[in-house]
Every structure is written in structure tokens, then in C-alpha cells.
Design a protein around this motif. Sequence first.
Motif, mmCIF file in Angstrom:
data_model
loop_
_atom_site.group_PDB
_atom_site.id
_atom_site.type_symbol
_atom_site.label_atom_id
_atom_site.label_comp_id
_atom_site.label_asym_id
_atom_site.label_seq_id
_atom_site.Cartn_x
_atom_site.Cartn_y
_atom_site.Cartn_z
ATOM 1 N N GLU A 210 34.178 44.843 67.510
ATOM 2 C CA GLU A 210 35.379 44.998 66.688
ATOM 3 C C GLU A 210 35.108 44.453 65.289
ATOM 4 N N LEU A 211 35.408 45.260 64.289
ATOM 5 C CA LEU A 211 35.177 44.857 62.910
ATOM 6 C C LEU A 211 36.403 44.167 62.320
ATOM 7 N N CYS A 212 36.142 43.223 61.470
ATOM 8 C CA CYS A 212 37.229 42.652 60.671
ATOM 9 C C CYS A 212 36.907 42.981 59.214
ATOM 10 N N PRO A 213 37.886 42.939 58.350
ATOM 11 C CA PRO A 213 37.651 43.340 56.963
ATOM 12 C C PRO A 213 36.479 42.627 56.283
ATOM 13 N N ARG A 214 36.278 41.358 56.569
ATOM 14 C CA ARG A 214 35.164 40.637 55.932
ATOM 15 C C ARG A 214 33.797 41.083 56.440
ATOM 16 N N ASP A 215 33.754 41.752 57.596
ATOM 17 C CA ASP A 215 32.487 42.299 58.080
ATOM 18 C C ASP A 215 32.032 43.459 57.206
ATOM 19 N N VAL A 216 32.980 44.139 56.618
ATOM 20 C CA VAL A 216 32.679 45.330 55.811
ATOM 21 C C VAL A 216 32.352 44.955 54.371
ATOM 22 N N PHE B 183 34.881 39.532 49.174
ATOM 23 C CA PHE B 183 35.279 39.407 47.780
ATOM 24 C C PHE B 183 35.262 37.942 47.382
ATOM 25 N N GLU B 184 35.278 37.699 46.081
ATOM 26 C CA GLU B 184 35.244 36.313 45.607
ATOM 27 C C GLU B 184 36.476 35.535 46.057
ATOM 28 N N TRP B 185 37.596 36.203 46.245
ATOM 29 C CA TRP B 185 38.803 35.498 46.680
ATOM 30 C C TRP B 185 38.779 35.166 48.170
ATOM 31 N N ASP B 186 37.792 35.668 48.898
ATOM 32 C CA ASP B 186 37.634 35.300 50.306
ATOM 33 C C ASP B 186 37.006 33.907 50.447
ATOM 34 N N PHE C 232 51.232 35.065 29.023
ATOM 35 C CA PHE C 232 49.924 35.664 29.274
ATOM 36 C C PHE C 232 49.437 35.345 30.680
ATOM 37 N N GLU C 233 49.599 34.095 31.125
ATOM 38 C CA GLU C 233 49.166 33.717 32.473
ATOM 39 C C GLU C 233 49.870 34.560 33.540
ATOM 40 N N MET C 234 51.178 34.752 33.385
ATOM 41 C CA MET C 234 51.928 35.547 34.363
ATOM 42 C C MET C 234 51.494 37.014 34.330
ATOM 43 N N TRP C 235 51.288 37.544 33.122
ATOM 44 C CA TRP C 235 50.820 38.932 32.989
ATOM 45 C C TRP C 235 49.450 39.089 33.635
ATOM 46 N N HIS C 236 48.556 38.145 33.352
ATOM 47 C CA HIS C 236 47.200 38.207 33.897
ATOM 48 C C HIS C 236 47.229 38.093 35.427
ATOM 49 N N GLU C 237 48.056 37.188 35.938
ATOM 50 C CA GLU C 237 48.172 37.010 37.393
ATOM 51 C C GLU C 237 48.677 38.292 38.066
ATOM 52 N N ALA C 238 49.674 38.943 37.457
ATOM 53 C CA ALA C 238 50.206 40.186 38.024
ATOM 54 C C ALA C 238 49.143 41.274 38.017
ATOM 55 N N ARG C 239 48.372 41.337 36.940
ATOM 56 C CA ARG C 239 47.292 42.340 36.836
ATOM 57 C C ARG C 239 46.209 42.079 37.886
ATOM 58 N N GLN C 240 45.826 40.810 38.049
ATOM 59 C CA GLN C 240 44.822 40.459 39.051
ATOM 60 C C GLN C 240 45.315 40.785 40.458
ATOM 61 N N MET C 241 46.579 40.532 40.730
ATOM 62 C CA MET C 241 47.144 40.819 42.048
ATOM 63 C C MET C 241 47.116 42.317 42.328
ATOM 64 N N SER C 242 47.386 43.120 41.318
ATOM 65 C CA SER C 242 47.345 44.573 41.476
ATOM 66 C C SER C 242 45.926 45.038 41.823
ATOM 67 N N ILE C 243 44.953 44.492 41.116
ATOM 68 C CA ILE C 243 43.553 44.853 41.380
ATOM 69 C C ILE C 243 43.148 44.393 42.782
ATOM 70 N N LYS C 244 43.522 43.173 43.134
ATOM 71 C CA LYS C 244 43.185 42.625 44.460
ATOM 72 C C LYS C 244 43.800 43.475 45.563
ATOM 73 N N THR C 245 45.052 43.881 45.397
ATOM 74 C CA THR C 245 45.725 44.707 46.396
ATOM 75 C C THR C 245 44.988 46.022 46.601
ATOM 76 N N SER C 246 44.569 46.626 45.515
ATOM 77 C CA SER C 246 43.836 47.890 45.604
ATOM 78 C C SER C 246 42.530 47.729 46.385
ATOM 79 N N TRP C 247 41.785 46.660 46.092
ATOM 80 C CA TRP C 247 40.532 46.426 46.808
ATOM 81 C C TRP C 247 40.764 46.066 48.273
ATOM 82 N N GLU C 248 41.833 45.351 48.573
ATOM 83 C CA GLU C 248 42.151 45.020 49.970
ATOM 84 C C GLU C 248 42.479 46.296 50.757
ATOM 85 N N GLN C 249 43.197 47.214 50.126
ATOM 86 C CA GLN C 249 43.511 48.490 50.776
ATOM 87 C C GLN C 249 42.236 49.288 51.032
#
Length: 97
Positions: A53-59, A62-65, A20-37
Motif C-alpha cells: 500500500e502506497l502513501c503519498p510520501r512514498d511517491v 516535499f520540503e513541507w513534509d 505582504f506576509e498574508m498575501w505570500h502565505e495565501a499564494r504558498q498555500m495555493s501552490i502547496k494545495t496543487s502539489w498535494e492534489q
Amino acid sequence: MGMSLQDFDQCTPLEFEKIFEMWHEARQMSIKTSWEQTRQLAVCILQPWATKELCPRDVMEFEWDQPEKKAPAKKTRKEREAEKRHYEEVKKARGLT
């Protein structure tokens, strides 16, 4: 999770927890990747109109920042024993003992 009932029945509580931990981690990574894009795309769209000049955190932030918080406490012996009793009850109810 894509696990068959037979695979689930054959797992120990610890094995299931790790799966379950590995499944949950993979799912979270997928969501995080989408939001980073999405955030990077927003930077590219807004940059021509920005005065600096803007950096991504200026825009968007996220909680993982933020710096990581302390890891959750490990389970107590009582909690592990309660999980084991529950697991045995489920096995008995399914006729697996």
C-alpha cells in the motif's frame, strides 16, 4: 498583490509587511494545495501496480513534509530604523510628507 497605489501610499511599513506576509502565505498555500492534489492523484494511479500500500510520501516528498526549521531571526533595531528612513524617503519622493 492587488493593492492600489493609494492603499500602498497609506500603509505604514509594518502594515505593508503584514499585508505582504498574508498575501505570500495565501499564494504558498495555493501552490502547496496543487502539489498535494498532484501527489494524491499519482498515488491513486500507481496503487494498482504496487506490491504494498502506497502513501503519498512514498511517491513524492516535499520540503513541507520535513520538520520545520527555526524561525528567522527578528529584525534588529538598526534594520528597523533603516526601513523607517527608507519609508520616509519614499514618502518624501512621492510628496506625501
